[in-house]
Design an enzyme around this catalytic site. Structure first.
Site, PDB file in Angstrom:
ATOM      1  CG  ASP A 153      -4.526   2.110  -7.159  1.00 37.88           C
ATOM      2  OD1 ASP A 153      -4.496   2.491  -6.380  1.00 37.88           O
ATOM      3  OD2 ASP A 153      -4.700   0.655  -7.174  1.00 37.88           O
TER       4      ASP A 153
ATOM      5  CE  LYS B 210      -4.082   2.568   1.251  1.00 33.49           C
ATOM      6  NZ  LYS B 210      -4.074   3.517   2.380  1.00 33.49           N
TER       7      LYS B 210
ATOM      8  CG  MET C  88       0.337  -6.135  -1.703  1.00 35.23           C
ATOM      9  SD  MET C  88      -0.984  -5.551  -1.259  1.00 35.23           S
ATOM     10  CE  MET C  88      -2.107  -6.659  -1.443  1.00 35.23           C
TER      11      MET C  88
END
Ligand code: SAH
Length: 285
Positions: free
Chosen positions: A53, A75, A190
């Site tokens: 990741d 991502k 996030m």
């Protein structure tokens, strides 16, 4: 089961054997390699290929056996990234080639990491898998900023939430009124992009603009930065300070504890200890 001798823990721990054709879905923690679990380390030492990741530190990837390929499948909001479906298909393909496939994710694979989706795809494809939990950034990363996510005098509940949905928009299924009312401490993943929207929602639901907020960037890494602000000022301050993801945002009464508990800053001044504990200095004894 067999013993992996090159993990020198000084114990006679027996490690599960990573069998060919299996996928191990492991968390690598928030960044500091010391937060990798022994199971994840054993996985790194046995894997034939690692699919990692965006938030996995390169020092951790350096622990693979010589010649083992590491494939990036991260991502990252706003940047071109492989589709989730393609990542799952790649894991299935590698497993079907008979490889020991380590899927390594930042933090914990089941906390806002889409580990559940990948595991479901593996299950559907009939590929056997193991889950190796990791230290999630919302707990371990905040600890590196001296913030305990719970503290007896402050909160008996904590909420972990994501600041965007799968389309990159502000999350639409969160009951802000319920969270504002029921969760004294809120830890957001996030949430940099939509912080203005989120802070407004929380204040509209009754949270004070003066409530303490910490924004912790690159938690547990040498580049860690912490911005202390308030709910009312947080969005502006994040912009002014040029804070970029990855960052955690913590709202609530546990934030001021870092004046005393920020262990990376060294011993605090006694007056700061008294203030943080809400006591006058005469109570010191
Ligand atoms: N599965 C991960 C979370 C992945 S979502 C976990 O359990 O930690 C990615 C978000 O996690 C980032 O946008 C950020 O909000 C947070 N994050 C992960 N690592 C971080 C770090 N070292 N410092 C600050 N935030 C981090």
């Amino acid at each position: 089961m067999r013993t992996i001798h090159d993990i020198d823990t000084g114990t006679d721990m027996v490690w599960p054997e990573f069998l060919p054709g299996w996928v191990w879905l492991a968390g690598a923690g928030p960044g500091d390699p010391g937060l990798v679990t022994l199971h994840a380390l054993s996985a790194l030492k046995q894997a034939d290929v690692v699919v990692y990741d965006a938030l996995v530190d390169s020092r951790i990837l350096g622990w693979v056996r010589t010649g083992v390929p590491t494939e990036y499948a991260g991502k990252r909001g706003g940047k071109p990234s492989p589709k989730q479906r393609d990542i799952s298909l790649r894991l299935i393909e590698l497993a079907r080639e008979g490889k020991r496939v380590l899927r390594l994710k930042g933090g914990d694979p089941f906390v806002f990491g889409r580990g559940g989706e990948e595991a479901l795809s593996l299950a559907e494809a009939g590929v056997p898998f193991r889950i190796i939990p990791g230290v999630t950034a919302g707990v371990g990363g905040l600890a590196y900023a001296g913030i305990p996510v719970t503290h007896r005098d402050v909160n008996q509940a904590v909420t972990f939430l994501t600041g965007h949905d799968q389309n990159g928009l502000a999350p639409s299924r969160i009951d802000w009124d319920a969270i504002a009312k029921g969760s004294p401490v809120i830890v957001m993943y996030m949430a940099v992009k939509h912080l203005d929207h989120i802070a407004r929602r929380l204040m509209a639901a009754g949270r004070s603009p003066d409530e303490p907020v910490a924004v912790v960037c690159d938690a547990s890494l040498p580049t860690q930065r912490v911005l202390e602000t308030t709910l009312g000022e947080a969005a502006d301050d994040v912009e002014t300070e040029g804070i970029t993801p990855p960052a955690l945002i913590c709202v609530g009464g546990v934030v001021p504890l870092r004046r005393v508990l920020d262990w990376q800053a060294g011993a605090p001044a006694p007056q700061d200890v008294f203030r943080a504990l809400g006591r006058g200095s005469r109570d010191a004894g």
